[in-house]
Design a protein around this motif. Structure first.
Motif, PDB file in Angstrom:
ATOM      1  N   UNK A 265       4.609  -2.632  11.343  1.00  0.00           N
ATOM      2  CA  UNK A 265       3.675  -2.199  10.370  1.00  0.00           C
ATOM      3  C   UNK A 265       4.021  -1.241   9.270  1.00  0.00           C
ATOM      4  N   UNK A 266       4.708  -0.252   9.869  1.00  0.00           N
ATOM      5  CA  UNK A 266       5.224   0.997   9.133  1.00  0.00           C
ATOM      6  C   UNK A 266       6.297   0.775   8.085  1.00  0.00           C
ATOM      7  N   UNK A 267       7.499  -0.272   8.492  1.00  0.00           N
ATOM      8  CA  UNK A 267       8.448  -0.748   7.690  1.00  0.00           C
ATOM      9  C   UNK A 267       7.770  -1.375   6.700  1.00  0.00           C
ATOM     10  N   UNK A 268       6.917  -2.671   6.842  1.00  0.00           N
ATOM     11  CA  UNK A 268       6.375  -3.393   5.626  1.00  0.00           C
ATOM     12  C   UNK A 268       5.516  -2.525   4.666  1.00  0.00           C
ATOM     13  N   UNK A 269       5.055  -1.408   5.332  1.00  0.00           N
ATOM     14  CA  UNK A 269       4.077  -0.606   4.270  1.00  0.00           C
ATOM     15  C   UNK A 269       4.865   0.185   3.430  1.00  0.00           C
ATOM     16  N   UNK A 270       5.766   0.758   4.036  1.00  0.00           N
ATOM     17  CA  UNK A 270       6.658   1.467   3.098  1.00  0.00           C
ATOM     18  C   UNK A 270       7.256   0.725   2.112  1.00  0.00           C
ATOM     19  N   UNK A 271       7.669  -0.478   2.441  1.00  0.00           N
ATOM     20  CA  UNK A 271       8.271  -1.138   1.550  1.00  0.00           C
ATOM     21  C   UNK A 271       7.387  -1.648   0.280  1.00  0.00           C
ATOM     22  N   UNK A 272       6.046  -1.836   0.740  1.00  0.00           N
ATOM     23  CA  UNK A 272       4.751  -2.502  -0.176  1.00  0.00           C
ATOM     24  C   UNK A 272       4.576  -1.293  -1.226  1.00  0.00           C
ATOM     25  N   UNK A 273       4.315   0.029  -0.404  1.00  0.00           N
ATOM     26  CA  UNK A 273       3.999   0.999  -1.042  1.00  0.00           C
ATOM     27  C   UNK A 273       5.009   1.395  -2.183  1.00  0.00           C
ATOM     28  N   UNK A 274       6.271   1.216  -2.154  1.00  0.00           N
ATOM     29  CA  UNK A 274       7.432   1.284  -3.299  1.00  0.00           C
ATOM     30  C   UNK A 274       7.339   0.266  -4.169  1.00  0.00           C
ATOM     31  N   UNK A 275       6.718  -0.785  -4.113  1.00  0.00           N
ATOM     32  CA  UNK A 275       6.877  -1.928  -4.902  1.00  0.00           C
ATOM     33  C   UNK A 275       5.612  -2.107  -5.849  1.00  0.00           C
ATOM     34  N   UNK A 276       4.549  -1.827  -5.212  1.00  0.00           N
ATOM     35  CA  UNK A 276       3.333  -2.267  -5.834  1.00  0.00           C
ATOM     36  C   UNK A 276       2.733  -1.375  -6.715  1.00  0.00           C
ATOM     37  N   UNK A 277       2.384  -1.757  -8.082  1.00  0.00           N
ATOM     38  CA  UNK A 277       1.894  -0.517  -8.821  1.00  0.00           C
ATOM     39  C   UNK A 277       0.414  -0.903  -9.268  1.00  0.00           C
ATOM     40  N   UNK A 278      -0.105   0.308  -9.363  1.00  0.00           N
ATOM     41  CA  UNK A 278      -1.532   0.390  -9.951  1.00  0.00           C
ATOM     42  C   UNK A 278      -1.580   1.580 -10.720  1.00  0.00           C
ATOM     43  N   UNK A 279      -2.442   1.496 -11.723  1.00  0.00           N
ATOM     44  CA  UNK A 279      -2.813   2.558 -12.667  1.00  0.00           C
ATOM     45  C   UNK A 279      -1.571   3.300 -13.109  1.00  0.00           C
ATOM     46  N   UNK A 280      -0.408   2.306 -13.350  1.00  0.00           N
ATOM     47  CA  UNK A 280       0.540   2.768 -14.098  1.00  0.00           C
ATOM     48  C   UNK A 280       1.685   3.675 -13.004  1.00  0.00           C
ATOM     49  N   UNK A 281       1.625   3.431 -11.914  1.00  0.00           N
ATOM     50  CA  UNK A 281       2.665   3.993 -10.912  1.00  0.00           C
ATOM     51  C   UNK A 281       2.491   3.327  -9.614  1.00  0.00           C
ATOM     52  N   UNK A 282       3.606   3.547  -8.720  1.00  0.00           N
ATOM     53  CA  UNK A 282       3.614   2.702  -7.416  1.00  0.00           C
ATOM     54  C   UNK A 282       2.340   3.203  -6.596  1.00  0.00           C
ATOM     55  N   UNK A 283       1.840   2.479  -5.570  1.00  0.00           N
ATOM     56  CA  UNK A 283       0.967   3.018  -4.798  1.00  0.00           C
ATOM     57  C   UNK A 283       1.402   3.949  -4.037  1.00  0.00           C
ATOM     58  N   UNK A 284       2.602   4.057  -3.574  1.00  0.00           N
ATOM     59  CA  UNK A 284       3.337   5.194  -2.786  1.00  0.00           C
ATOM     60  C   UNK A 284       3.221   6.603  -3.387  1.00  0.00           C
ATOM     61  N   UNK A 285       2.912   6.509  -4.658  1.00  0.00           N
ATOM     62  CA  UNK A 285       2.976   7.826  -5.358  1.00  0.00           C
ATOM     63  C   UNK A 285       1.524   8.614  -5.099  1.00  0.00           C
ATOM     64  N   UNK A 286       0.802   7.748  -4.713  1.00  0.00           N
ATOM     65  CA  UNK A 286      -0.723   8.429  -4.339  1.00  0.00           C
ATOM     66  C   UNK A 286      -0.771   8.966  -3.164  1.00  0.00           C
ATOM     67  N   UNK A 287      -1.284  10.184  -3.003  1.00  0.00           N
ATOM     68  CA  UNK A 287      -1.407  10.860  -1.839  1.00  0.00           C
ATOM     69  C   UNK A 287      -2.013  10.049  -0.582  1.00  0.00           C
ATOM     70  N   UNK A 288      -3.137   9.455  -1.158  1.00  0.00           N
ATOM     71  CA  UNK A 288      -4.147   8.713   0.120  1.00  0.00           C
ATOM     72  C   UNK A 288      -2.987   7.627   0.700  1.00  0.00           C
TER      73      UNK A 288
END
Ligand code: CAA
Length: 388
Positions: A265-288
């Motif tokens: 779950x952790x591995x896939x979430x890190x990978x997805x957060x690095x790729x998925x973009x919303x509001x002009x940045x990857x979602x991994x950039x959001x502190x939430x």
């Protein structure tokens, strides 16, 4: 800080040999498990081809000495193995776990020479074992089982029904618990070693389950099955004690399965957060999202360390009832929590079968149920801690 080979930087120091086992199992899972994991889940297909491959690597009789066809590994290596298999596919994890810790281990621990020679080489080399304890009316309360074994000369005649028997569809060796004294509760239970081709031994079709769909669970119906006395495992009336001690070790295995799911779950979430973009940045950039990942990492590390600690205690010959329940309870809750967060991080995509996190969530749930529900684990921990 040392590296356990999973690339997670845990402080737990695995030996060179244990790290080699992790890399071997990871390579195996990358090559043979990852490519089929989604498909066998969807089709509810038992991965028979991989049982023999796992046996050839020595991973189906890990807790059995080499003289009986096993690999004589320690319990920490075994936990690492179940974790790595489950990181790719929890069905593979439980198939191996049941064979290793619920069937092969007790036959070596309590079996006679004849029983060891008759059953262990097969179980270590591609045959399959199943553990028949639960019944329709006896899940959390196995001492309330209704199966009976009535003495008839040098044999016993077994009647009864078992439910939720993991590996049951493909197993040829069963540890079957039945009452030799129906007036007693736990002191009247005896363990028997059965073959699936005995007359009067029937299996149902596999259950249609929410998760671990490639690991088949069946019901067993026994109608006057005649079993010679030499097939008693341990002594008459000792079956419940054997069942509980076996489950102490089995719970370490299910804890390891849960760690594997939590890590996936952790591995896939890190990978997805690095790729998925919303509001002009990857979602991994959001502190939430970062805080969710931090919590998932924390839960995975603490679950892994407790499972390895329980396994190490088993290797040291300690009574592991308390620590095994703590490790299993904590790891299964970590797996479920991480699965819920992994789906959340993946948003709508996580709710579809296009992404593996949907499968992880369905698979995680069973770790809070089988080999003792979370409620039973809390009962065991409270009793052991409070001395009641
Ligand atoms: N380790 C060693 N001994 C144990 C033990 C343990 N964890 N738990 C109980 N015992 C011993 C007790 O010391 C007691 O011994 P004495 O006779 O010497 O006094 C004896 O067993 C009976 O104990 P209890 O009176 O506590 O028994 P109980 O009927 O009240 O049940 C329980 C205790 C903890 C609730 C137990 O029934 C239990 O663990 N239930 C859960 C069952 C379970 O995990 N089922 C899983 C099915 S298998 C499966 O899931 C496989 C799969 O599909 C993958």
């Amino acid at each position: 800080m040392t590296d356990d080979g999973a690339g997670t930087g845990t402080a737990w120091q695995l030996s060179e040999e244990q790290q080699l086992i992790r890399r071997t199992v990871r390579d195996f899972a990358d090559q043979h498990v990852d490519p089929i994991a989604a498909e066998i889940d969807e089709e509810e297909r038992f991965p028979q081809e991989n049982v023999k491959r796992l046996a050839d690597l020595g991973l189906m009789g890990m807790l059995v000495p080499e003289e009986y066809g096993g690999s004589g590994a320690d319990a920490v290596s075994y936990a690492v193995t179940i974790e790595e298999l489950s990181r790719s596919c929890a069905s593979h994890g439980v198939i191996a776990s049941v064979n290793n810790s619920l069937v092969a281990f007790p036959i070596h621990r309590w079996g006679t020479d004849r029983q060891r020679e008759e059953f262990l080489p097969n179980l270590c080399n591609g045959g399959l074992g199943a553990y028949a304890l639960s019944e329709p009316g006896a899940g959390s309360d196995p001492a309330g089982m209704k199966s009976t074994a009535e003495r008839d000369g040098d044999s016993y005649v077994i009647n009864g029904q078992k439910n939720w028997i993991t590996n049951g569809s493909h197993a040829d060796t069963f540890i079957y618990f039945a009452k030799t004294d129906p007036d007693e509760r736990h002191r009247g239970i005896t363990a028997f070693l059965l073959d699936d081709d005995m007359e009067g031994f029937e299996k149902s079709q596999p259950e249609d389950k929410m998760g671990i769909r490639a690991a088949h669970s069946v019901s067993l119906m026994l109608d006057d099955v005649e079993v010679p006395e030499w097939r008693i495992l341990g002594e008459e009336g000792q079956g419940f004690k054997i069942a509980m001690q076996v489950l102490n070790g089995g719970r370490v295995g299910i804890g390891a399965q849960a760690v594997g799911i939590a890590q996936a779950c952790l591995d896939d979430s890190v990978e997805y957060a690095d790729q998925r973009e919303q509001f002009g940045q990857t979602i991994g950039d959001f502190q939430a999202i970062q805080h969710k990942i931090a919590d998932m990492a924390m839960k995975t590390e603490s679950a892994r360390n407790l499972v390895y600690k329980a396994a190490a205690a088993k290797d040291a010959g300690e009574d592991v009832a308390r620590i095994a329940s703590i490790a299993k309870l904590n790891a299964s809750e970590a797996a479920m929590d991480n699965a819920v967060e992994a789906v959340q991080i993946h948003g709508g995509n996580g709710y579809s079968t296009d992404y593996d996190v949907e499968r992880y969530m369905r698979d995680a749930k069973i770790t809070e149920i089988y080999e003792g529900t979370s409620e039973i684990q809390r009962t065991v921990i409270a009793r052991e801690t409070m001395g009641r």
